[in-house]
Motif scaffolding. Structure first.
Motif, short mmCIF file in Angstrom:
data_model
loop_
_atom_site.label_atom_id
_atom_site.label_comp_id
_atom_site.label_asym_id
_atom_site.label_seq_id
_atom_site.Cartn_x
_atom_site.Cartn_y
_atom_site.Cartn_z
N UNK A 297 -4.50 -3.58 -6.31
CA UNK A 297 -3.89 -4.85 -6.70
C UNK A 297 -2.62 -5.16 -5.90
N UNK A 298 -2.37 -4.37 -4.85
CA UNK A 298 -1.22 -4.59 -4.00
C UNK A 298 -0.84 -3.33 -3.26
N UNK A 299 0.14 -3.46 -2.39
CA UNK A 299 0.66 -2.30 -1.66
C UNK A 299 2.18 -2.36 -1.64
N UNK A 300 2.78 -1.21 -1.43
CA UNK A 300 4.24 -1.10 -1.28
C UNK A 300 4.48 0.03 -0.29
N UNK A 301 5.29 -0.25 0.72
CA UNK A 301 5.42 0.69 1.82
C UNK A 301 6.86 0.90 2.26
N UNK A 302 7.18 2.15 2.52
CA UNK A 302 8.42 2.52 3.20
C UNK A 302 7.97 2.90 4.61
N UNK B 164 6.00 -5.06 0.92
CA UNK B 164 5.20 -5.04 -0.30
C UNK B 164 4.47 -6.36 -0.50
N UNK B 165 3.41 -6.32 -1.29
CA UNK B 165 2.73 -7.52 -1.78
C UNK B 165 1.98 -7.16 -3.06
N UNK B 166 1.74 -8.17 -3.86
CA UNK B 166 1.02 -7.99 -5.13
C UNK B 166 -0.07 -9.04 -5.21
#
Length: 176
Positions: free
Chosen positions: A78-83, A98-100
């Motif tokens: 349902x989305x990603x979040x990245x460092x 990030x995106x949702x």
């Protein structure tokens, strides 16, 4: 896995996530296209997403990135979040992205996710600073960053090629 409530969790990417990522990107293509670089058709395939996952897992083992997925109980991404772009040494810094899923916007989930990523960057990765950028008109993302202790540090003209054009971005940072 971090429990986000509403049957959602945040966990590191893992081999086998490619098909679910491809489905999520395809489902959100119209939602994301104004915020993302132009993508060719292969980006939306399970094969290409599995390659990206493998690259992300390798980058994590080399302490160059930490990529996460937002997942439902059923395993749907349902989305990603990245460092990303972790720089060690004198900088101890990284970029945040990030995106949702379009169906989940406006619920405060991304604020919770960004808070968790900042904590992870500080406590697990030993970073000193996170940076993020937003298109000038992306007020929702700017609010997420400001709620999480990021400060606006400037405007970068023609910073990234988004939606096929070099576009201006606001830059934000958080000292961890």
């Amino acid at each position: 896995m971090l429990d986000l409530g509403d049957g959602l969790g945040l966990r590191p990417i893992q081999p086998g996530d490619g098909a679910a990522l491809a489905a999520a990107y395809a489902r959100n293509r119209a939602h994301l296209e104004r915020w993302d670089p132009v993508r060719d058709a292969s980006f939306y395939t399970a094969e290409r997403q599995e390659q990206i996952v493998a690259e992300g897992v390798e980058a994590r083992t080399q302490n160059r990135a930490a990529r996460f997925v937002v997942v439902s109980i059923s395993g749907e991404v349902m989305g990603t979040a990245n460092i990303m772009n972790i720089v060690h040494g004198a900088a101890e810094s990284a970029d945040l992205g990030y995106w949702i899923d379009a169906a989940l916007t406006g619920r405060g989930l991304m604020s919770t996710i960004v808070a968790s990523l900042a904590e992870h960057a500080r406590d697990e990765l030993g970073l000193h600073r996170l940076q993020a950028s937003t298109l000038l008109e992306n007020e929702r993302s700017q609010r997420v960053l400001l709620r999480n202790g990021f400060e606006k540090i400037g405007m970068a003209p023609k910073y990234l090629r988004i939606a096929g054009e070099w576009q201006d971005h606001f830059l934000f940072q958080r000292i961890l």
